[in-house]
Design a protein around this motif. Structure first.
Motif, PDB file in Angstrom:
ATOM      1  N   ILE A   1       0.837  -1.200   0.000  1.00  0.00           N
ATOM      2  CA  ILE A   1       0.000   0.000   0.000  1.00  0.00           C
ATOM      3  C   ILE A   1       0.874   1.253   0.000  1.00  0.00           C
ATOM      4  N   ILE A   2       0.558   2.176  -0.887  1.00  0.00           N
ATOM      5  CA  ILE A   2       1.289   3.455  -0.951  1.00  0.00           C
ATOM      6  C   ILE A   2       0.645   4.411   0.056  1.00  0.00           C
ATOM      7  N   THR A   3       1.354   4.682   1.143  1.00  0.00           N
ATOM      8  CA  THR A   3       0.770   5.454   2.243  1.00  0.00           C
ATOM      9  C   THR A   3       0.418   6.888   1.844  1.00  0.00           C
ATOM     10  N   SER A   4       1.190   7.458   0.926  1.00  0.00           N
ATOM     11  CA  SER A   4       0.933   8.855   0.548  1.00  0.00           C
ATOM     12  C   SER A   4      -0.420   9.029  -0.160  1.00  0.00           C
ATOM     13  N   ASN A   5      -0.982   7.937  -0.667  1.00  0.00           N
ATOM     14  CA  ASN A   5      -2.310   8.018  -1.284  1.00  0.00           C
ATOM     15  C   ASN A   5      -3.368   8.488  -0.285  1.00  0.00           C
ATOM     16  N   TYR A   6      -3.059   8.281   1.006  1.00  0.00           N
ATOM     17  CA  TYR A   6      -4.036   8.598   2.056  1.00  0.00           C
ATOM     18  C   TYR A   6      -3.712   9.917   2.771  1.00  0.00           C
ATOM     19  N   ASP A   7      -2.789  10.687   2.213  1.00  0.00           N
ATOM     20  CA  ASP A   7      -2.477  11.999   2.796  1.00  0.00           C
ATOM     21  C   ASP A   7      -3.684  12.936   2.705  1.00  0.00           C
TER      22      ASP A   7
ATOM     23  N   LYS B   1       0.680   7.919   6.223  1.00  0.00           N
ATOM     24  CA  LYS B   1       1.500   6.969   6.989  1.00  0.00           C
ATOM     25  C   LYS B   1       1.033   6.899   8.443  1.00  0.00           C
ATOM     26  N   LYS B   2       0.759   8.076   9.036  1.00  0.00           N
ATOM     27  CA  LYS B   2       0.309   8.125  10.426  1.00  0.00           C
ATOM     28  C   LYS B   2      -1.092   7.526  10.555  1.00  0.00           C
TER      29      LYS B   2
END
Length: 258
Positions: A48-54, A67-68
């Protein structure tokens, strides 16, 4: 559980997230959706690309990094702890953005056969005749043949409504349709909220079937729905149709007609 039911759990999970600092309506089924999404992230964290959820969650002066957010999701023991940890500092959510990313990520993972993403009963418990009818509906959904999809969905819904109401061929009473359904649902101890949801579901299926039939829509209300539908993107149409499909399954399940 199969991939077609994944959409319902994603939808439930998104609804559980903060929105204007209000507490969500949590029941056992929605808690289960939380654990299903949480487990899928745990098992596939490296994919999973965490930055997608920024920036999906935000407060007045700050935004939560993806990420957090994933760290909070993975470390929370249940939906209540998760919701509190998000809501205290980031009481607002962008649900449309969240659901779009979740569908893209989790459907991709599922299609690649990563195991144990979903843990729940599938349609295997249904009678064979019902499974065949549902399979037919899904075929038209997969083919994006929307007219036939809504035709078959409405046909199956009406079959179960007639069974539920114990109507005979010579005793149909469409003039007081909603009143009869409401009374029957009350007799079956459905809550007021459930009754409203099912009446909306029935109306929605009928409206879209009439508006999207191969015959040119005549009524003004049908024309409006027809125009709105044509403005939907392909992915929006598909998500909408899966949602209605799951609502039909839920109606069959809760009325114990399967």
């Amino acid at each position: 559980m199969n991939k077609r039911e994944l959409g319902l759990h994603i939808d439930n999970f998104v609804k559980l997230n903060p929105k204007q600092n209000t507490r969500p309506n949590i029941n056992k089924y929605k808690q289960n959706s939380f654990f299903i999404i949480q487990n899928s992230f745990k098992e596939n964290k490296k994919n999973i690309i965490t930055s997608n959820y920024d920036d999906i969650f935000y407060g007045k002066n700050s935004k939560l990094l993806g990420k957090k957010w994933i760290e909070i999701l993975l470390s929370s023991k249940d939906i209540f702890e998760y919701h509190k940890r998000i809501r205290d500092d980031f009481p607002y959510c962008k649900p449309r953005k969240l659901i779009k990313i979740l569908i893209n990520d989790l459907f991709y993972l599922y299609k690649n056969n990563i195991p144990n993403i979903l843990i729940e009963d599938s349609e295997k418990k249904y009678k064979n005749e019902l499974r065949k009818k549902l399979e037919k509906i899904r075929y038209f959904l997969d083919e994006q043949d929307w007219s036939n999809y809504f035709f078959n969905l409405q046909k199956l819904m009406h079959e179960y409504l007639i069974t539920f109401l114990n109507w005979k061929k010579d005793s149909f009473n469409y003039e007081s349709y909603n009143k009869i359904i409401t009374k029957k649902l009350i007799d079956k101890n459905f809550t007021e909220k459930e009754i409203i949801e099912y009446l909306k579901f029935i109306q929605k299926v009928n409206l879209y079937r009439n508006a999207l039939s191969k015959v040119k829509p005549g009524k003004e209300s049908n024309k409006k729905i027809y125009e709105e539908w044509n403005n939907f993107s392909s992915s929006s149409k598909e998500r909408f149709c899966w949602k209605i499909y799951f609502e039909l399954l839920n109606f069959i399940k809760l009325t114990k007609l399967n």
